[in-house]
Design a protein around this motif. Structure first.
Motif, PDB file in Angstrom:
ATOM      1  N   PRO A   1       1.013  -1.084  -0.049  1.00 44.55           N
ATOM      2  CA  PRO A   1      -0.057  -0.020   0.031  1.00 44.55           C
ATOM      3  C   PRO A   1       0.641   1.083   0.012  1.00 44.55           C
ATOM      4  CG  PRO A   1      -0.954  -1.526   1.677  1.00 44.55           C
ATOM      5  CD  PRO A   1       0.559  -2.018   1.159  1.00 44.55           C
TER       6      PRO A   1
ATOM      7  N   ASP B   1       1.304   0.914  -5.672  1.00 50.02           N
ATOM      8  CA  ASP B   1       0.309   2.474  -5.896  1.00 50.02           C
ATOM      9  C   ASP B   1       1.294   3.469  -5.935  1.00 50.02           C
ATOM     10  OD1 ASP B   1      -1.671   4.031  -6.093  1.00 50.02           O
ATOM     11  OD2 ASP B   1      -2.594   3.469  -4.072  1.00 50.02           O
TER      12      ASP B   1
ATOM     13  N   LEU C   1      -2.098   0.363  -8.615  1.00 48.52           N
ATOM     14  CA  LEU C   1      -3.595   0.511  -8.292  1.00 48.52           C
ATOM     15  C   LEU C   1      -3.851   1.826  -9.115  1.00 48.52           C
ATOM     16  CD1 LEU C   1      -4.031  -0.526  -4.648  1.00 48.52           C
ATOM     17  CD2 LEU C   1      -4.557  -1.650  -6.712  1.00 48.52           C
TER      18      LEU C   1
ATOM     19  N   THR D   1     -10.376   1.472  -2.109  1.00 49.43           N
ATOM     20  CA  THR D   1      -9.150   0.447  -2.313  1.00 49.43           C
ATOM     21  C   THR D   1      -9.817  -0.973  -2.497  1.00 49.43           C
ATOM     22  OG1 THR D   1      -7.719   2.130  -1.114  1.00 49.43           O
ATOM     23  CG2 THR D   1      -7.086  -0.175  -1.396  1.00 49.43           C
TER      24      THR D   1
END
Length: 350
Positions: free
Chosen positions: A128, A150, A175, A278
């Protein structure tokens, strides 16, 4: 059911998982993959919540790896592994193990994770925040078939795209790329409705939003036309304009939720284009575990080749540099399958 283990081992964690499954009456393992989340204490809660929501679609064993910073030199020499094992209602529809690594063991997280992977099941690693520059060569990334980063969480997200392109390996994804799937689908569908040649494109969005650059690179790569990148106050992507010899095609989203599609000679249409959370993004990425060749091609196009807001010229049409194809990449597919493919000048494949 939740079990806390202090100064433990991977063997004891596996025994706790078996004991937990038997306690809730589900001794069989019904998970389809292992999701490894590599994060810090600050972002662990949000990442785990997103993974738990995504597990309703993809039952999985979730391993959360948290490297704890030791406060003193003496603590850094003392290795310890603490674990929190969750099964049943406390872990969504799968199993969750939160691993906190102290001391030297933090530098060997792959040795802790490897015995906890589901046998004969794919592995996905998700960072993340604080993703490595080369995910495929990271010790944990090397265990996975799919590596999710990401760039939006980076300090300099647009510059990070160049580093991602240099280090790309099949199985890498972002992402920031997943966020533009609905935009790509809508634009491809719009071009399928007309028989026009695209002559230029403008992508408008927030200045430091890598999704805007990725969408612009995707359009430039697939259409082979100059693409101008302009800035707006957001939120996120706000507008895409395709200039064609039949008139402009405009997809405009000013509020981050509802967009308007305008095609020359047709009535305007309102389309749902909300910003997704998310959990939805992770669930989408877990649907496919094969290399994303379309993402690789767009990423390798290069941010520096876009037309800047100050009016600097982009590479002229037909004068693009050769872009190396990803390993094992097939020929570019037609526009009909919009989420994996791209629009083309006359709504037909190149």
């Amino acid at each position: 059911m939740k079990t806390d283990l202090t100064d433990t081992t991977a063997s004891k964690i596996n025994k706790a998982l078996v004991t937990g499954r038997r306690a809730i009456g589900t001794p069989a393992v019904g998970m389809v993959l292992t999701l490894v989340i590599v994060t810090d204490e600050e972002n662990a809660y949000d990442a785990l919540k997103a993974a738990s929501d995504a597990s309703r679609e993809h039952p999985s064993r979730t391993l959360v790896v948290i490297r704890r910073v030791s406060r003193s030199p003496r603590d850094r020499t003392q290795s310890r592994l603490d674990a929190e094992v969750r099964v049943g209602a406390d872990a969504g529809t799968g199993e969750t193990v939160v691993l906190r690594l102290y001391g030297e063991v933090a530098d060997h997280a792959q040795s802790v994770v490897l015995p906890l992977l589901l046998p004969d099941a794919p592995v996905v690693v998700w960072w993340p925040v604080n993703a490595p520059l080369d995910p495929a060569n990271d010790p944990l990334g090397a265990l996975a078939q799919r590596r999710v980063t990401d760039t939006y969480a980076c300090e300099q997200p647009v510059k990070e795209l160049a580093a991602r392109a240099d280090a790309y390996a099949p199985g890498d994804t972002d992402l920031s790329w997943t966020r533009i799937t609905p935009w790509r689908s809508m634009l491809a569908a719009a071009l399928d409705q007309v028989a026009c040649e695209v002559q230029g494109v403008e992508v408008e969005g927030e200045e430091f939003n890598p999704s805007c650059e990725l969408l612009a690179m995707w359009l430039a790569d697939r259409l082979d036309v100059p693409v101008r990148r302009s800035h707006s106050a957001g939120p996120g992507l706000t507008s895409v304009r395709l200039d064609t010899d039949c008139g402009p095609i405009v997809l405009d989203r000013a509020d981050g939720s509802l967009a308007t599609l305008s095609i020359q000679g047709q009535p305007k249409r309102a389309v749902a284009l909300k910003r997704r959370d998310t959990a939805e993004l992770i669930a989408e990425e877990l649907r496919r575990l094969d290399p994303d060749d379309t993402y690789a091609s767009a990423l390798r196009y290069g941010v520096e080749r876009l037309k800047a807001p100050d009016g600097d010229d982009a590479p002229a049409k037909g004068e693009r540099e050769a872009v190396p194809a990803p390993v094992g990449a097939a020929a570019k597919a037609p526009a009909a399958e919009a989420t994996a493919q791209a629009p083309v000048k006359k709504a037909a494949a190149k």
